[in-house]
Design a protein around this motif. Structure first.
Motif, PDB file in Angstrom:
ATOM      1  N   ASP A   1      41.050  91.396  92.997  1.00  0.00           N
ATOM      2  CA  ASP A   1      39.824  91.561  93.788  1.00  0.00           C
ATOM      3  C   ASP A   1      38.946  92.695  93.268  1.00  0.00           C
ATOM      4  OD1 ASP A   1      41.602  93.506  94.557  1.00  0.00           O
ATOM      5  OD2 ASP A   1      41.375  93.186  96.710  1.00  0.00           O
ATOM      6  N   ALA A   2      39.459  93.538  92.378  1.00  0.00           N
ATOM      7  CA  ALA A   2      38.657  94.652  91.862  1.00  0.00           C
ATOM      8  C   ALA A   2      37.616  94.202  90.845  1.00  0.00           C
ATOM      9  CB  ALA A   2      39.567  95.708  91.229  1.00  0.00           C
TER      10      ALA A   2
ATOM     11  N   ASN B   1      37.285  88.451  92.295  1.00  0.00           N
ATOM     12  CA  ASN B   1      36.995  87.607  93.456  1.00  0.00           C
ATOM     13  C   ASN B   1      36.739  88.335  94.780  1.00  0.00           C
ATOM     14  OD1 ASN B   1      39.666  88.296  93.852  1.00  0.00           O
ATOM     15  ND2 ASN B   1      40.460  86.258  93.355  1.00  0.00           N
ATOM     16  N   HIS B   2      36.335  89.588  94.691  1.00  0.00           N
ATOM     17  CA  HIS B   2      35.782  90.271  95.878  1.00  0.00           C
ATOM     18  C   HIS B   2      34.707  91.224  95.343  1.00  0.00           C
ATOM     19  CE1 HIS B   2      35.091  91.970  99.686  1.00  0.00           C
ATOM     20  NE2 HIS B   2      36.214  92.617  99.902  1.00  0.00           N
ATOM     21  N   GLN B   3      35.136  92.145  94.471  1.00  0.00           N
ATOM     22  CA  GLN B   3      34.182  92.850  93.621  1.00  0.00           C
ATOM     23  C   GLN B   3      34.133  92.088  92.289  1.00  0.00           C
ATOM     24  OE1 GLN B   3      33.253  97.326  93.365  1.00  0.00           O
ATOM     25  NE2 GLN B   3      34.933  97.084  91.938  1.00  0.00           N
ATOM     26  N   CYS B   4      32.925  91.926  91.750  1.00  0.00           N
ATOM     27  CA  CYS B   4      32.738  91.101  90.547  1.00  0.00           C
ATOM     28  C   CYS B   4      32.200  91.949  89.409  1.00  0.00           C
ATOM     29  CB  CYS B   4      31.726  89.981  90.825  1.00  0.00           C
ATOM     30  SG  CYS B   4      32.131  88.937  92.223  1.00  0.00           S
TER      31      CYS B   4
ATOM     32  N   VAL C   1      30.258  91.697  86.395  1.00  0.00           N
ATOM     33  CA  VAL C   1      29.404  90.665  85.798  1.00  0.00           C
ATOM     34  C   VAL C   1      29.346  90.767  84.266  1.00  0.00           C
ATOM     35  CG1 VAL C   1      28.037  90.276  87.873  1.00  0.00           C
ATOM     36  CG2 VAL C   1      27.295  92.006  86.226  1.00  0.00           C
TER      37      VAL C   1
ATOM     38  N   PHE D   1      32.219  88.727  83.395  1.00  0.00           N
ATOM     39  CA  PHE D   1      31.862  87.311  83.598  1.00  0.00           C
ATOM     40  C   PHE D   1      31.044  86.809  82.396  1.00  0.00           C
ATOM     41  CE2 PHE D   1      31.849  87.125  88.578  1.00  0.00           C
ATOM     42  CZ  PHE D   1      33.148  87.597  88.597  1.00  0.00           C
TER      43      PHE D   1
ATOM     44  N   GLY E   1      30.017  82.904  91.245  1.00  0.00           N
ATOM     45  CA  GLY E   1      29.453  83.973  90.422  1.00  0.00           C
ATOM     46  C   GLY E   1      29.809  83.788  88.951  1.00  0.00           C
TER      47      GLY E   1
END
Lengths: 193, 193
Positions: A23-24, A27-30, A32, A35, A63
């Motif tokens: 999640d870090a 899938n909670h904080q992203c 980018v 990504f 996202g």
């Protein structure tokens, strides 16, 4: 993808019951920038495929898919919905998927106008474990007569077998990190290479 | 933002009950080139603000926020969750929000580790109508002691008043298209300028 494996080692947490918390950055904080690097990796892997659309499922896939789409000539991203809403009208492709996490079935829904027999689809999602959600997305593509050109996954839990079943079925599956095993007692994660 | 207004005129659909459907490019199928232009517009508007984090809410805000973050030095995007899940653990900021669309309350949840008093937050979402969901996100920022530097909205329904209440409360709100009125009978949308 070494960068993603490093992030899982550094910031991922292994919990009992084969739960990997990311999640870090996923899938909670992203993150980018991560990504974007993931999108570049998929663009290289799926190079030459005539992709017209990216299909994902709410919420965590969105996202990643939208940032990755920048590497695929900005093809449209369609995200499947997991519940009916007043914002969904018209004809729909719908299938039911069983979630082990939630211990219940939920629908996977795409409006028919956004998926057609002309589409060459890249499916993108954050996680692949047993592959039930992904199977639902593949079914919707089959219902629409669309071609599944490939599947891009951030983290595959290799030991749960869903990815290998898709490969055996002939899908071009590119998982950027494949977890071979993990140990909640000492927090270690081993990757398949 | 002229480009967004044009898309709403061309591809949006007005439904009875003040429903504006923009599922062709914003919240079911996503036009990521448009999202990128929206991000550039917000980057210009909020230029000079020391933004450390973008906060949004699942599901439709996530794609917009992640693409927009590319214009804010790749600051992390945190998306608030609307339901408890096994993937949420540790301490959380939680508030309850009433949804007129769903006719029920739902929780808005952010893990405490991803929002702190050091954060200068830009809140991004696809729609602003009465502003209840946004108010929930603002409350979570207040609970964390974080500074709300601004709010970027794609489409504001100006006639529902939520945006003007936020402006009166002193928030720097940049809505890229403000719908002043719409008519389901002839399908027209009038924008505020």
């Amino acid at each position: 993808m070494l960068e993603l494996e490093e992030r899982i080692r550094q910031q991922g947490t292994v919990k009992p019951g084969n739960v990997l918390k990311v999640d870090a950055f996923l899938n909670h904080q992203c993150d980018v920038a991560l990504f974007d690097a993931m999108g570049a990796a998929w663009a290289e892997h799926f190079q030459g495929k005539p992709i017209t659309k990216i299909l994902t499922i709410e919420a965590s896939g969105i996202g990643i898919a939208c940032v990755a789409a920048r590497h695929f000539d900005n093809v449209p991203v369609v995200f499947a919905k997991k519940a009916q809403s007043i914002n969904l009208d018209g004809e729909q492709y719908v299938t039911q998927v069983y979630s082990f996490t939630k211990q219940r079935e939920f629908p996977v829904i795409v409006a028919k106008k956004f998926l057609s027999a002309d589409d060459h689809v890249l499916i993108i999602d954050d996680f692949l474990a047993n592959g039930k959600a992904l199977q639902g997305l593949i079914e919707l593509c089959e219902d629409a007569g669309a071609t599944v050109e490939g599947i891009g996954i951030a983290i595959e839990k290799g030991f749960q077998g869903g990815g290998d079943r898709l490969r055996e079925a002939g899908f071009d599956l590119d998982s950027l990190a494949i977890v071979e095993s993990m140990d909640a007692d000492n927090g270690t994660v081993t990757f398949r290479h």
